[in-house]
Design a protein around this motif. Sequence first.
Motif, PDB file in Angstrom:
ATOM      1  N   ILE A  22       0.834  -1.208   0.000  1.00 50.09           N
ATOM      2  CA  ILE A  22       0.000   0.000   0.000  1.00 50.09           C
ATOM      3  C   ILE A  22       0.867   1.255   0.000  1.00 50.09           C
ATOM      4  N   PHE A  23       1.919   1.251   0.811  1.00 51.99           N
ATOM      5  CA  PHE A  23       2.786   2.423   0.880  1.00 51.99           C
ATOM      6  C   PHE A  23       3.498   2.653  -0.448  1.00 51.99           C
ATOM      7  N   GLY A  24       4.053   1.592  -1.018  1.00 55.75           N
ATOM      8  CA  GLY A  24       4.735   1.718  -2.303  1.00 55.75           C
ATOM      9  C   GLY A  24       3.785   2.098  -3.421  1.00 55.75           C
ATOM     10  N   PHE A  25       2.603   1.480  -3.431  1.00 56.84           N
ATOM     11  CA  PHE A  25       1.611   1.764  -4.468  1.00 56.84           C
ATOM     12  C   PHE A  25       1.123   3.209  -4.369  1.00 56.84           C
ATOM     13  N   SER A  26       1.004   3.730  -3.140  1.00 55.98           N
ATOM     14  CA  SER A  26       0.562   5.110  -2.949  1.00 55.98           C
ATOM     15  C   SER A  26       1.572   6.092  -3.537  1.00 55.98           C
ATOM     16  N   MET A 268       9.226  -1.343  -3.143  1.00 52.64           N
ATOM     17  CA  MET A 268       8.317  -1.828  -2.095  1.00 52.64           C
ATOM     18  C   MET A 268       7.224  -2.717  -2.679  1.00 52.64           C
ATOM     19  N   ILE A 269       6.686  -2.314  -3.825  1.00 54.19           N
ATOM     20  CA  ILE A 269       5.670  -3.143  -4.480  1.00 54.19           C
ATOM     21  C   ILE A 269       6.256  -4.495  -4.846  1.00 54.19           C
ATOM     22  N   GLY A 270       7.454  -4.496  -5.409  1.00 55.12           N
ATOM     23  CA  GLY A 270       8.104  -5.747  -5.779  1.00 55.12           C
ATOM     24  C   GLY A 270       8.376  -6.645  -4.587  1.00 55.12           C
TER      25      GLY A 270
END
Length: 282
Positions: A22-26, A268-270
């Motif tokens: 969520i943090f990376g996607f944001s 982060m997403i990865g």
Amino acid sequence: MMVIEGFVKLLRERKPGRGLFIFGFSIVLIVILMAIFAPWIAPHNPTEISADVFQPPSWKHPMGTNNLGQDVFSRIVWGSRVILYVVAVATTLSIAIGVPLGLLSGYRGGKIDRVLSMVMDSIYSFPSLILAIVIAVVLGPSPINTAVAISFVYVPTYFRMVRGQTLSLKGQLFVEAARALGVKDWETMKKYILPNVLPTVLVVFTLSVADAILTEAGLSFLGLSVTPPTPDWGYDLRVGQPFLLDGYWWLAFFPGVMIMLLAMGFAMIGEAINERLSLGTR
């Protein structure tokens, strides 16, 4: 559709990796929206020269101005388009070349596998940034040439991962059954092997995008991506670097932070997807 559904599922479920995702996607989503709505977000023309040189961050200029009086915030907003465009084209080309070649090499084997593996290993042996610099110098400075240079560097990464997965999958019973039923090789690779390889490709994609962002910034910093006065984070970082000792910290600080945040968001997403897939295989 499978990728989008997987993203939505990861956002909804309360499992390890969700917060990281969520943090990376944001972060990534904010940069994408900033690039899309740049004409409405940027308060000034990013290439307009004014007399307000070296102005510190203020209400009028939230990130200050540079040595030419250009608004740093406006250049950050418009610069997001350049870096996202280069990275998107580069990763698309890398996947379009590396994945099919990896499938073909791993599935067919023999001379094709030996030749392709030798070529890809030769490319992979070069330091990625140095190889990208050499190709960018040969092609000349432009965003599309930078994308081509970066894509050439990451083709072996997708090739090696897909080839390894294909080698382990082609001996499975469902692939043997498809062969026994007379399914053509390309249909077997497309319908039975590729869907099982896609999760790995997704993880490699998110992690390679993070690395490609840093590579693009490095090429821009060396003047091998865009030409002035086009706004670009790496180029603006280069322009602001000589003025750090004079106290004009904002010139290099904000472009550097944006490069770091965008690369960190994709990383982060990865990592979240990789962690989820690792837990799913236990």
